[in-house]
Design a protein around this motif. Structure first.
Motif, PDB file in Angstrom:
ATOM      1  N   UNK A 187       0.341  -0.719  -0.368  1.00 54.98           N
ATOM      2  CA  UNK A 187      -0.024   0.003   0.341  1.00 54.98           C
ATOM      3  C   UNK A 187       0.763   1.184  -0.138  1.00 54.98           C
ATOM      4  N   UNK A 188       0.189   2.663  -0.418  1.00 49.26           N
ATOM      5  CA  UNK A 188       1.426   3.767  -0.584  1.00 49.26           C
ATOM      6  C   UNK A 188       1.425   3.561   0.761  1.00 49.26           C
ATOM      7  N   UNK A 189       0.227   4.035   2.154  1.00 55.05           N
ATOM      8  CA  UNK A 189       0.570   4.507   2.598  1.00 55.05           C
ATOM      9  C   UNK A 189       1.880   3.991   3.776  1.00 55.05           C
ATOM     10  N   UNK A 190       2.483   2.666   3.200  1.00 51.00           N
ATOM     11  CA  UNK A 190       3.710   2.477   3.975  1.00 51.00           C
ATOM     12  C   UNK A 190       5.154   2.885   3.590  1.00 51.00           C
ATOM     13  N   UNK A 191       4.684   3.469   2.464  1.00 51.75           N
ATOM     14  CA  UNK A 191       6.210   3.827   1.937  1.00 51.75           C
ATOM     15  C   UNK A 191       6.201   5.787   2.530  1.00 51.75           C
TER      16      UNK A 191
END
Length: 389
Positions: free
Chosen positions: A173-177
């Motif tokens: 998920x983008x939120x992880x980066x």
């Protein structure tokens, strides 16, 4: 021109074939890559904060085109082809500068930072000249992770799908980066490497760790699983962080603690782990708990590639002048070791012994996904690859 490339194992073998050597040496294939890949996709070109005030500009080469990236007064960061609309001279003839306007040195056609034609000799006597139509030709721009991304295509790929989609593949998920707050980090060190190798060899090297035990003693000491040939980038979108060794205190050249705090928003499963992402066609993102390393590649020819590597840290690390040398040195050595291996591989790409290509072992098989992507971008058929150039 025929390039053999199969995406199925050789009969009776666990090995997958690679493209043949000509894919890494032929100028016509390289020209096709420039037009069909680098001039059509999103490229990460520079730190946004390297253009800190209005009027600051830099030039960068993408594919076969030179681009001006400038911070305008009214519209933020903008990008244009470095071509005067009058007779085609380069408007900016050096690598960087700061000006109130952009002026061609041939006939003094002058452009606003927002791209419109602002002035030219006798322009007032030509009221029919549309100042926007005869302005600098714009290039699509996005800012993400504190970097400027540009796309030269008339209709660029959807950024969320083309770029953020790569992040979802590797991070889930983008939120992880987002946890790393990369857009808020500051540049601690930047090194530029002139690599005498084809850009695809560099990507292939980055995507696998089959070579790590052989040429990366410092890295495998910090991340022991790399000695087993297990890459941080896994096949079919498997999300995986490579764990530090039990006695390792930090992602430094000797495994000692870095001496500064971890990034404040990383998740528990990101602690003491290294993650790596390839954002095709030319970006590598490497994350560890207390800093981030970003590579940008700029292919120069079929056998030469410029790689710029940035080390990013919390602002207070830079402002307090905390020692970052051991953190920088680890991946600097990794870069040197990798690029030397690529340079030693490049000459063999033109050897008769490699005319049929090489092989991928099971731990490298995710590289075949990159080969399939490359084939599709340069219009190579899925089986018995053919490229007409």
């Amino acid at each position: 021109m025929i390039i053999d490339h199969l995406d199925e194992p050789l009969p009776g073998s666990s090995l997958l074939p690679t493209p043949s050597g000509v894919a890494y040496t032929d100028p016509e294939i390289f020209s096709r890559e420039q037009s069909e890949i680098f001039e059509k996709l999103w490229n990460c070109v520079m730190r946004a904060d390297s253009l800190s005030s209005a009027g600051e500009w830099k030039t960068v080469t993408i594919g076969r085109e030179e681009i001006i990236v400038v911070r305008s007064r009214k519209k933020g960061i903008r990008a244009y082809f470095n071509v005067c609309a009058h007779r085609g001279m380069r408007v900016c003839t050096s690598g960087e500068g700061k000006n109130k306007t952009l002026q061609c040195g041939y006939h003094a056609w002058t452009y606003a930072l927002e791209g419109d034609l602002a002035a030219a000799p006798n322009l007032t006597s030509m009221p029919d000249v549309d100042r926007q139509d005869y302005g600098l030709k714009p290039v699509h721009v996005r800012e993400w992770l504190g970097y400027v991304w540009v796309c030269l295509a008339e209709e660029p790929p959807n950024f969320d799908e083309a770029v953020l989609g790569e992040v979802r593949t590797r991070f889930g998920e983008v939120e992880s980066i987002d946890n790393y707050g990369i857009e808020n980090l500051k540049l601690g060190e930047s090194k530029t490497y002139d690599v005498a190798a084809n850009w695809k060899l560099i990507i292939e090297n980055f995507m696998e760790c089959y070579h790590c035990a052989t040429i990366h003693p410092e890295l495998t000491e910090v991340i022991p699983e790399f000695a087993d040939g297990l890459a941080s980038q896994r096949m079919n979108g498997e999300v995986h962080g490579s764990e530090f060794g039990e006695e390792i205190k930090g992602f430094t050249v000797d495994g000692s603690a870095s001496g500064f705090e971890e990034l404040p928003r990383i998740a528990p499963d990101q602690d003491r782990k290294y993650y790596a992402i390839t954002v095709k066609p030319q970006v590598f993102i490497n994350t560890v708990p207390d800093h981030v390393i970003i590579h940008r590649m700029f292919p120069v020819s079929e056998s030469r590639t410029t790689v710029v590597c940035d080390w990013l840290f919390l602002p207070e690390v830079i402002e307090r002048d905390l020692p970052i040398e051991k953190s920088v040195e680890l991946f600097h050595r990794v870069n040197q070791q990798d690029f030397e291996a690529c340079e030693q591989t490049q000459p063999s790409m033109s050897s008769k012994a490699y005319s049929g290509g090489g092989a991928l072992v099971p731990s490298e098989h995710h590289i075949s996904e990159f080969h399939a992507w490359w084939s599709s971008q340069v219009a190579v058929s899925e089986h018995q690859t053919k490229v007409t150039v």
